[in-house]
Design a protein around this motif. Sequence first.
Motif, PDB file in Angstrom:
ATOM      1  N   ARG A   2       0.817  -1.216   0.000  1.00 41.42           N
ATOM      2  CA  ARG A   2       0.000   0.000   0.000  1.00 41.42           C
ATOM      3  C   ARG A   2       0.847   1.262   0.000  1.00 41.42           C
ATOM      4  NH1 ARG A   2      -3.200   0.681   4.706  1.00 41.42           N
ATOM      5  NH2 ARG A   2      -2.178  -1.047   5.763  1.00 41.42           N
ATOM      6  N   ALA A   3       2.037   1.169   0.601  1.00 44.38           N
ATOM      7  CA  ALA A   3       2.935   2.326   0.645  1.00 44.38           C
ATOM      8  C   ALA A   3       3.535   2.640  -0.714  1.00 44.38           C
ATOM      9  CB  ALA A   3       4.046   2.077   1.664  1.00 44.38           C
ATOM     10  N   GLY A   4       3.434   1.703  -1.658  1.00 46.17           N
ATOM     11  CA  GLY A   4       3.951   1.953  -2.990  1.00 46.17           C
ATOM     12  C   GLY A   4       5.149   1.125  -3.381  1.00 46.17           C
ATOM     13  N   PHE A   5       5.674   0.311  -2.465  1.00 51.02           N
ATOM     14  CA  PHE A   5       6.763  -0.577  -2.827  1.00 51.02           C
ATOM     15  C   PHE A   5       6.278  -1.566  -3.886  1.00 51.02           C
ATOM     16  CE2 PHE A   5       8.308   0.781   1.344  1.00 51.02           C
ATOM     17  CZ  PHE A   5       9.679   0.918   1.126  1.00 51.02           C
ATOM     18  N   THR A   6       7.126  -1.873  -4.866  1.00 55.55           N
ATOM     19  CA  THR A   6       6.801  -2.889  -5.856  1.00 55.55           C
ATOM     20  C   THR A   6       6.482  -4.196  -5.147  1.00 55.55           C
ATOM     21  OG1 THR A   6       8.313  -1.819  -7.399  1.00 55.55           O
ATOM     22  CG2 THR A   6       7.651  -4.074  -7.909  1.00 55.55           C
ATOM     23  N   GLU A   7       5.562  -4.957  -5.711  1.00 60.09           N
ATOM     24  CA  GLU A   7       5.037  -6.157  -5.058  1.00 60.09           C
ATOM     25  C   GLU A   7       6.135  -7.086  -4.529  1.00 60.09           C
ATOM     26  OE1 GLU A   7       2.125 -10.003  -6.033  1.00 60.09           O
ATOM     27  OE2 GLU A   7       2.710  -8.606  -7.615  1.00 60.09           O
ATOM     28  N   GLY A   8       7.204  -7.257  -5.260  1.00 59.46           N
ATOM     29  CA  GLY A   8       8.239  -8.192  -4.848  1.00 59.46           C
ATOM     30  C   GLY A   8       9.240  -7.663  -3.848  1.00 59.46           C
ATOM     31  N   CYS A   9       9.083  -6.409  -3.413  1.00 59.60           N
ATOM     32  CA  CYS A   9      10.055  -5.844  -2.459  1.00 59.60           C
ATOM     33  C   CYS A   9       9.957  -6.500  -1.081  1.00 59.60           C
ATOM     34  CB  CYS A   9       9.845  -4.344  -2.319  1.00 59.60           C
ATOM     35  SG  CYS A   9      10.525  -3.381  -3.683  1.00 59.60           S
ATOM     36  N   PHE A  10       8.727  -6.829  -0.677  1.00 62.45           N
ATOM     37  CA  PHE A  10       8.542  -7.453   0.635  1.00 62.45           C
ATOM     38  C   PHE A  10       7.391  -8.436   0.529  1.00 62.45           C
ATOM     39  CE2 PHE A  10       6.988  -8.153   4.853  1.00 62.45           C
ATOM     40  CZ  PHE A  10       8.136  -8.175   5.635  1.00 62.45           C
ATOM     41  N   GLN A  11       7.700  -9.716   0.710  1.00 61.61           N
ATOM     42  CA  GLN A  11       6.690 -10.754   0.584  1.00 61.61           C
ATOM     43  C   GLN A  11       6.661 -11.643   1.820  1.00 61.61           C
ATOM     44  OE1 GLN A  11       6.453 -12.553  -3.599  1.00 61.61           O
ATOM     45  NE2 GLN A  11       8.593 -11.902  -3.483  1.00 61.61           N
ATOM     46  N   THR A  12       5.459 -12.030   2.204  1.00 58.72           N
ATOM     47  CA  THR A  12       5.275 -12.970   3.298  1.00 58.72           C
ATOM     48  C   THR A  12       5.138 -14.382   2.729  1.00 58.72           C
ATOM     49  OG1 THR A  12       4.313 -11.442   4.906  1.00 58.72           O
ATOM     50  CG2 THR A  12       3.622 -13.743   5.044  1.00 58.72           C
ATOM     51  N   LEU A  13       5.882 -15.300   3.291  1.00 58.94           N
ATOM     52  CA  LEU A  13       5.781 -16.711   2.935  1.00 58.94           C
ATOM     53  C   LEU A  13       5.012 -17.426   4.043  1.00 58.94           C
ATOM     54  CD1 LEU A  13       9.455 -17.447   1.765  1.00 58.94           C
ATOM     55  CD2 LEU A  13       7.511 -16.699   0.373  1.00 58.94           C
ATOM     56  N   LEU A  14       3.782 -17.813   3.770  1.00 56.06           N
ATOM     57  CA  LEU A  14       3.019 -18.590   4.754  1.00 56.06           C
ATOM     58  C   LEU A  14       3.453 -20.050   4.624  1.00 56.06           C
ATOM     59  CD1 LEU A  14      -0.655 -17.222   4.747  1.00 56.06           C
ATOM     60  CD2 LEU A  14       1.148 -16.848   6.438  1.00 56.06           C
ATOM     61  N   ILE A  15       4.493 -20.395   5.354  1.00 54.97           N
ATOM     62  CA  ILE A  15       5.054 -21.742   5.310  1.00 54.97           C
ATOM     63  C   ILE A  15       5.364 -22.193   6.725  1.00 54.97           C
ATOM     64  CG2 ILE A  15       6.026 -21.520   2.986  1.00 54.97           C
ATOM     65  CD1 ILE A  15       8.731 -20.886   4.265  1.00 54.97           C
ATOM     66  N   GLY A  16       5.436 -23.493   6.910  1.00 53.36           N
ATOM     67  CA  GLY A  16       5.838 -24.040   8.199  1.00 53.36           C
ATOM     68  C   GLY A  16       7.345 -24.028   8.336  1.00 53.36           C
ATOM     69  N   SER A  17       7.820 -24.307   9.531  1.00 54.41           N
ATOM     70  CA  SER A  17       9.267 -24.288   9.780  1.00 54.41           C
ATOM     71  C   SER A  17      10.006 -25.330   8.944  1.00 54.41           C
ATOM     72  CB  SER A  17       9.548 -24.514  11.269  1.00 54.41           C
ATOM     73  OG  SER A  17       8.980 -25.745  11.706  1.00 54.41           O
ATOM     74  N   GLY A  18       9.315 -26.415   8.581  1.00 56.01           N
ATOM     75  CA  GLY A  18       9.957 -27.456   7.795  1.00 56.01           C
ATOM     76  C   GLY A  18      10.318 -27.035   6.387  1.00 56.01           C
ATOM     77  N   ALA A  19       9.711 -25.957   5.909  1.00 61.13           N
ATOM     78  CA  ALA A  19       9.986 -25.485   4.544  1.00 61.13           C
ATOM     79  C   ALA A  19      11.107 -24.462   4.491  1.00 61.13           C
ATOM     80  CB  ALA A  19       8.715 -24.894   3.938  1.00 61.13           C
ATOM     81  N   VAL A  20      11.587 -24.014   5.646  1.00 59.44           N
ATOM     82  CA  VAL A  20      12.595 -22.960   5.677  1.00 59.44           C
ATOM     83  C   VAL A  20      13.902 -23.413   5.041  1.00 59.44           C
ATOM     84  CG1 VAL A  20      14.061 -21.570   7.212  1.00 59.44           C
ATOM     85  CG2 VAL A  20      11.606 -21.780   7.666  1.00 59.44           C
ATOM     86  N   ASP A  21      14.301 -24.635   5.296  1.00 59.99           N
ATOM     87  CA  ASP A  21      15.592 -25.110   4.811  1.00 59.99           C
ATOM     88  C   ASP A  21      15.679 -25.034   3.286  1.00 59.99           C
ATOM     89  OD1 ASP A  21      18.162 -26.518   5.757  1.00 59.99           O
ATOM     90  OD2 ASP A  21      17.474 -27.832   4.141  1.00 59.99           O
ATOM     91  N   ASP A  22      14.631 -25.469   2.606  1.00 65.21           N
ATOM     92  CA  ASP A  22      14.652 -25.432   1.144  1.00 65.21           C
ATOM     93  C   ASP A  22      14.720 -24.003   0.621  1.00 65.21           C
ATOM     94  OD1 ASP A  22      14.608 -28.167   0.880  1.00 65.21           O
ATOM     95  OD2 ASP A  22      12.443 -28.304   0.562  1.00 65.21           O
ATOM     96  N   VAL A  23      13.996 -23.089   1.250  1.00 69.51           N
ATOM     97  CA  VAL A  23      14.033 -21.693   0.818  1.00 69.51           C
ATOM     98  C   VAL A  23      15.434 -21.118   1.021  1.00 69.51           C
ATOM     99  CG1 VAL A  23      13.132 -19.368   1.248  1.00 69.51           C
ATOM    100  CG2 VAL A  23      11.575 -21.333   1.261  1.00 69.51           C
ATOM    101  N   LEU A  24      16.026 -21.400   2.170  1.00 70.79           N
ATOM    102  CA  LEU A  24      17.359 -20.875   2.462  1.00 70.79           C
ATOM    103  C   LEU A  24      18.407 -21.444   1.504  1.00 70.79           C
ATOM    104  CD1 LEU A  24      19.182 -19.127   4.177  1.00 70.79           C
ATOM    105  CD2 LEU A  24      19.210 -20.931   5.915  1.00 70.79           C
ATOM    106  N   ARG A  25      18.216 -22.667   1.064  1.00 70.21           N
ATOM    107  CA  ARG A  25      19.170 -23.283   0.132  1.00 70.21           C
ATOM    108  C   ARG A  25      19.040 -22.732  -1.286  1.00 70.21           C
ATOM    109  NH1 ARG A  25      21.845 -27.741   1.990  1.00 70.21           N
ATOM    110  NH2 ARG A  25      21.164 -28.488   4.046  1.00 70.21           N
TER     111      ARG A  25
END
Length: 461
Positions: free
Chosen positions: A178-201
């Motif tokens: 809403r502040a005007g940042f492009t959509e990809g500047c800040f995104q929330t990932l609704l994921i469980g803790s088990g999915a963090v490792d793959d994202v970090l890799r």
Amino acid sequence: MSIATVNPANGETLKTYEAMDEEEIERRLQLAEATFRTYRTTSFAERARLLNRAADLLDEDQAEIARVMTTEMGKPIAQARAEAAKCAKAMRWYAEHAEELLADEEPAESDVKDSGASRALVRYRPLGPVLAVMPWNFPLWQVVRFAAPALMAGNVGLLKHASNVPQTALYLEDLFHRAGFTEGCFQTLLIGSGAVDDVLRDERVRAATLTGSEPAGRAVAATAGEMIKKTVLELGGSDPFVVMPSADVDRAAEVAVTARVQNNGQSCIAAKRFIVHTDVYDAFAERFVAGMRVLEVGDPMREETEVGPLASERGRADLEELVDDARRGGASVLCGGERPDGPGWYYPPTVLADVTREMRVHREEAFGPVATLYRAADLDEAVLIANDSPFGLSSNVWTRDENEIDRFVRDLEAGGVYVNGMTASHPALPFGGVKRSGYGRELSGHGIREFCNITTVWHGA
């Protein structure tokens, strides 16, 4: 653990969310990478304009988002509003100061000449998409103190928030959009803790920051180390609160109550171990216990409430186990120590004395309104007790003696020493710990530079 809003005041599940599937995670990673290519080239003035707009919107939303935070994790509503206000303040601080904090640095002329250059400088450049794994206890502030400097530095953010504060997590993405940042500047990932490792890799994620438990920190650090990625970790704390004979004991005891029960006692930087010189121990203990006893415990939506419920049933059970272990070991329970009847995950403000090194509460972090009292014969013993912890986040020292202050600043093993006051974070001051409290720093110039490519630029003669 499901991704859901569960009201800790009554245990009622209010909203549940499906975790994002692999396809949606991939879409968001692609978007983060693509957005970074262009966002990194925006000016500081443009980034500041957007961040100031986000701060204005947050001020407008303060009452609404405060109610969301209180509903999701139980902090008293007045403290929730204060948290939102603090976030807006931090956004404005970074909007104002980021350009000067990341300005090019020029070495001394003699050093430039000695290097064989006609000119040399150090430039701070953004790294790319940064993964933020954040906790529930300050669901807005913990994220903003990462997001504000990261965005002002030209990075983009991917937020994996705690699974019990999904509404706050989604609000943050919406706020920046809403502040005007492009959509990809800040995104929330609704994921469980088990999915963090793959994202970090994933190679598109360039770095990570985590605030949370020691096991979570170990897991993120291990993967980041394997993938050679920069991390900042802010983990647990069991901060000492030292009171010496020259202190204003009345004021120290008054502040000690707030320092222990802020955010229902669920704060890494809350004072947890109260180490008092024997000459003023009885006077301090009497005032401190009296202050803990009269705190208003109850519905966190009431303005008068000073201590609300713990955020989860498991959290209350963990706290009870620490208190029960200490009681079995011979600790004295000066107040509290018994779970109240009725709905909600409440636990009373509790003070334990006669604590020994064999008790779990001496070694582990009590994440709730439980304080431990220690008697110290002198300054040396006070330092010894204070440092007898695996944690080293911050510390509090009460004394009017300048020599004692110098000793504490020199000898306490902590990321901060607060003299005649309680630990608090501020955008202008670096924040972080040593030992098992983590590494790296958030906030201030140190924090914004953590996720920058510190680039040497050398011009030949």
